[in-house]
Write a protein that holds these residues in place. Structure first.
Motif, mmCIF file in Angstrom:
data_model
loop_
_atom_site.group_PDB
_atom_site.id
_atom_site.type_symbol
_atom_site.label_atom_id
_atom_site.label_comp_id
_atom_site.label_asym_id
_atom_site.label_seq_id
_atom_site.Cartn_x
_atom_site.Cartn_y
_atom_site.Cartn_z
ATOM 1 N N ASP A 1 10.712 2.810 2.172
ATOM 2 C CA ASP A 1 9.502 2.787 2.984
ATOM 3 C C ASP A 1 8.382 2.052 2.252
ATOM 4 O O ASP A 1 7.811 2.556 1.278
ATOM 5 N N ALA A 2 8.049 0.852 2.728
ATOM 6 C CA ALA A 2 7.024 0.029 2.067
ATOM 7 C C ALA A 2 5.623 0.616 2.196
ATOM 8 O O ALA A 2 4.721 0.200 1.462
ATOM 9 N N ARG A 3 5.430 1.562 3.093
ATOM 10 C CA ARG A 3 4.100 2.156 3.238
ATOM 11 C C ARG A 3 3.656 2.875 1.968
ATOM 12 O O ARG A 3 2.463 3.064 1.750
ATOM 13 N N PHE A 4 4.619 3.269 1.136
ATOM 14 C CA PHE A 4 4.277 4.039 -0.052
ATOM 15 C C PHE A 4 4.196 3.170 -1.310
ATOM 16 O O PHE A 4 3.955 3.699 -2.392
ATOM 17 N N ASP A 5 4.381 1.857 -1.173
ATOM 18 C CA ASP A 5 4.217 0.977 -2.327
ATOM 19 C C ASP A 5 2.789 1.082 -2.849
ATOM 20 O O ASP A 5 1.823 0.915 -2.107
ATOM 21 N N GLY A 6 2.664 1.339 -4.140
ATOM 22 C CA GLY A 6 1.348 1.491 -4.746
ATOM 23 C C GLY A 6 0.883 2.925 -4.826
ATOM 24 O O GLY A 6 0.039 3.260 -5.658
ATOM 25 N N TRP A 7 1.430 3.796 -3.949
ATOM 26 C CA TRP A 7 1.072 5.217 -4.006
ATOM 27 C C TRP A 7 1.708 5.863 -5.226
ATOM 28 O O TRP A 7 1.104 6.714 -5.882
ATOM 29 N N PHE A 8 2.962 5.487 -5.507
ATOM 30 C CA PHE A 8 3.661 6.013 -6.680
ATOM 31 C C PHE A 8 4.735 5.010 -7.076
ATOM 32 O O PHE A 8 5.006 4.035 -6.358
ATOM 33 N N PHE A 9 5.358 5.240 -8.243
ATOM 34 C CA PHE A 9 6.413 4.361 -8.743
ATOM 35 C C PHE A 9 7.631 5.199 -9.103
ATOM 36 O O PHE A 9 7.501 6.323 -9.595
ATOM 37 N N THR A 10 8.811 4.639 -8.861
ATOM 38 C CA THR A 10 10.069 5.326 -9.157
ATOM 39 C C THR A 10 10.587 4.837 -10.498
ATOM 40 O O THR A 10 10.874 3.647 -10.666
ATOM 41 N N ALA A 11 10.710 5.738 -11.452
ATOM 42 C CA ALA A 11 11.257 5.407 -12.763
ATOM 43 C C ALA A 11 12.697 5.936 -12.834
ATOM 44 O O ALA A 11 12.942 7.109 -12.540
ATOM 45 N N VAL A 12 13.646 5.064 -13.199
ATOM 46 C CA VAL A 12 15.068 5.421 -13.229
ATOM 47 C C VAL A 12 15.441 5.754 -14.670
ATOM 48 O O VAL A 12 15.361 4.903 -15.560
ATOM 49 N N LEU A 13 15.849 6.991 -14.891
ATOM 50 C CA LEU A 13 16.089 7.486 -16.242
ATOM 51 C C LEU A 13 17.272 6.798 -16.914
ATOM 52 O O LEU A 13 17.287 6.630 -18.136
ATOM 53 N N THR A 14 18.271 6.382 -16.153
ATOM 54 C CA THR A 14 19.473 5.775 -16.741
ATOM 55 C C THR A 14 19.253 4.321 -17.134
ATOM 56 O O THR A 14 19.703 3.874 -18.192
ATOM 57 N N THR A 15 18.570 3.548 -16.315
ATOM 58 C CA THR A 15 18.379 2.120 -16.601
ATOM 59 C C THR A 15 17.064 1.836 -17.311
ATOM 60 O O THR A 15 16.867 0.720 -17.794
ATOM 61 N N ARG B 1 9.631 -6.317 -8.255
ATOM 62 C CA ARG B 1 8.342 -6.673 -8.878
ATOM 63 C C ARG B 1 7.267 -5.640 -8.566
ATOM 64 O O ARG B 1 6.304 -5.914 -7.848
ATOM 65 N N PRO B 2 7.388 -4.438 -9.111
ATOM 66 C CA PRO B 2 6.443 -3.374 -8.767
ATOM 67 C C PRO B 2 5.009 -3.653 -9.195
ATOM 68 O O PRO B 2 4.071 -3.068 -8.642
ATOM 69 N N ASP B 3 4.834 -4.567 -10.160
ATOM 70 C CA ASP B 3 3.470 -4.880 -10.592
ATOM 71 C C ASP B 3 2.686 -5.623 -9.518
ATOM 72 O O ASP B 3 1.460 -5.741 -9.611
ATOM 73 N N THR B 4 3.366 -6.143 -8.487
ATOM 74 C CA THR B 4 2.663 -6.860 -7.409
ATOM 75 C C THR B 4 2.432 -5.985 -6.178
ATOM 76 O O THR B 4 2.051 -6.494 -5.129
ATOM 77 N N SER B 5 2.653 -4.681 -6.294
ATOM 78 C CA SER B 5 2.410 -3.783 -5.161
ATOM 79 C C SER B 5 0.920 -3.765 -4.808
ATOM 80 O O SER B 5 0.066 -3.980 -5.678
#
Length: 491
Positions: A16-30, A69-73
């Motif tokens: 859901d692109a509506r939540f881009d910038g509201w929070f970020f998903t960090a993946v523990l394995t990668t 590219r989460p830095d461009t949210s």
């Protein structure tokens, strides 16, 4: 929002692109962090953790996803909808205050100690002001690497880094690529990218939907000759920036705003982008705004017809306050004429090889020195004008993105000639208060009457209580019912 794990998981799994910038998903394995709408296969729930900012992700040792590219949210809409210390701090950091004045300068502007600012930002964003500013420098560096042909040394200092070594280390840490590798990937991705010498071209993202007609129509219809213009489908204007001057061209596109910047000093890039995003209200949350306004059955048809209206703001709060006084009790054309005379007489010249812009809007200090008798306006409005510019020039009336909305209202209301309408339009368009309201405005009252809403100021204010905290957006929908030039994209 990042603390609501179940809601975050649903957003990630549905991309859901509506939540881009509201929070970020960090993946523990990668050890990668993504935006919620990342097109990659969502990780397992047990491998996801959610953080409130890119800076918090970077500080925790995660690197940016090369695919989404989460830095461009878009930025979090929270910082533009609040007036507390954290929101004001975030707006100042985005405007480059930490890079220019350090954390002590940020704390002084907020009226807190550095320790209090550190504690509040870390508690809410998972990172302090230095980490937040570092994340912004990394994003600026990436823009310059990918959109310009500047030598890497120039990129480093333009992005705000104190040394080339720090620049290299930060880019590798955040993007898992060296600066040269970033540039090579960019060139391979789009070898036909147009490059105009002396300019930087980029895309400004936003949350959909966005209806651009009243946004760009308002800016174009009220444009001051020499300072602003509409040319080749773009709104263009001059910019006064901390290290120099600039010219920006902003073009509405279906999924982004095209932005072309020409700057005399590249250190101003981050600040220029931040101010353009602010002016176009690109970090707004249109879903939340429209959902609230649709709850009124008389407003709902307007929202359904053109969802995602934004509030046209300004790149300079002091400039807008002056223009608001020039526009008191006169037509849009007359206000432009008054402003153009001031620009011709007192504006600093700029060069614009790609268009017809010639000057910056005069600073409060320049306007404070003019002869009041030279102003072609009634004596009472001259007094209003001279009192305002004197207060802006000596700093006793600080107007900006970090202003306390209610305190600024009180100071403006104490000046001669400042009624509720002038004060509220400044709060709406210069200070960014999303709940500013103009119940006595002629266009608002006419639209209200046509829709069957109460048309007297007191009754309309009572009805508008259900529109809070988004009454400034309700004003845009009401204004848009009129067939005025401000509501249409220029031909």
């Amino acid at each position: 929002m990042h603390t609501d794990t179940e809601r975050c998981v649903r957003a990630v799994q549905s991309k859901d692109a509506r939540f881009d910038g509201w929070f970020f998903t960090a993946v523990l394995t990668t050890r990668i962090y993504c935006r919620p709408s990342c097109p990659a296969v969502p990780p397992k729930v047990e491998n996801m953790t959610f953080l409130p900012s890119a800076a918090a992700c970077q500080q925790a040792g995660f690197r940016a996803c090369k695919r989404c590219r989460p830095d461009t949210s878009p930025g979090s809409p929270e910082w533009n909808a609040r007036a507390d210390a954290v929101a004001r701090a975030m707006r100042l950091i985005q405007d480059g205050v930490v890079d220019r004045e350090g954390v002590p300068g940020l704390a002084t502007r907020l009226g807190y100690s550095t320790r209090q600012v550190e504690r509040q930002l870390t508690a809410e964003l998972g990172a302090g002001p230095l980490a937040l500013a570092r994340a912004q420098r990394a994003q600026t560096a990436r823009l310059l690497i990918e959109t310009s042909e500047l030598p890497m040394g120039d990129v480093a200092f333009a992005a705000g880094f104190s040394s080339i070594r720090t620049f290299n280390d930060t880019v590798r840490e955040v993007f898992a690529l060296s600066p040269s590798e970033l540039r090579q990937r960019s060139g391979k991705a789009d070898p036909r990218r147009p490059r105009i010498p002396g300019t930087i071209s980029l895309r400004l993202p936003f949350r959909t939907p966005l209806t651009p007609d009243n946004l760009f129509g308002h800016l174009a219809a009220t444009a001051v000759p020499g300072v602003e213009e509409w040319r080749d489908g773009a709104y263009r204007r001059t910019l006064r920036l901390p290290y120099g001057t600039g010219v920006v061209a902003l073009t509405p596109q279906p999924d982004h705003i095209g932005c072309r910047l020409a700057l005399t000093d590249l250190r101003d890039l981050t600040i220029a982008i931040s101010r353009c995003r602010w002016m176009l209200d690109l970090d707004a949350d249109p879903e939340a705004v429209d959902e609230q306004l649709r709850s009124d059955p008389l407003l709902a048809p307007l929202v359904d017809k053109s969802p995602g209206r934004r509030v046209p703001r300004t790149v300079d709060a002091a400039e807008f306050a002056v223009r608001a006084v020039l526009g008191q009790q006169v037509s849009t054309a007359a206000a432009r004429t008054h402003a153009a005379r001031l620009v011709t007489a007192h504006g600093e010249p700029v060069e614009d090889p790609l268009g017809g812009l010639t000057r910056l809007f005069p600073s409060p200090q320049a306007l404070a020195a003019l002869d009041p008798e030279s102003l072609a306006m009634p004596r009472s409005r001259r007094t209003t004008f001279t009192t305002l510019v004197a207060a802006l020039a000596d700093g006793s009336l600080p107007l900006g993105i970090d202003s306390d909305w209610e305190a600024a209202r009180a100071q403006l209301s104490a000046l001669p000639g400042f009624g509720p309408s002038t004060t509220e339009i400044i709060a709406m368009r210069a200070l960014g208060d999303p709940d500013a309201f103009l119940p006595s405005d002629l266009g608002v009252r006419r639209a209200a009457r046509g829709l069957g809403l109460p048309s007297t100021p007191a009754a309309l204010t009572a009805r508008a209580a259900g529109w809070r905290p988004w009454r400034a957006y309700a004003v845009q929908y009401l204004w848009a019912t009129d067939d005025h030039a401000i509501n249409h994209l220029p031909a």
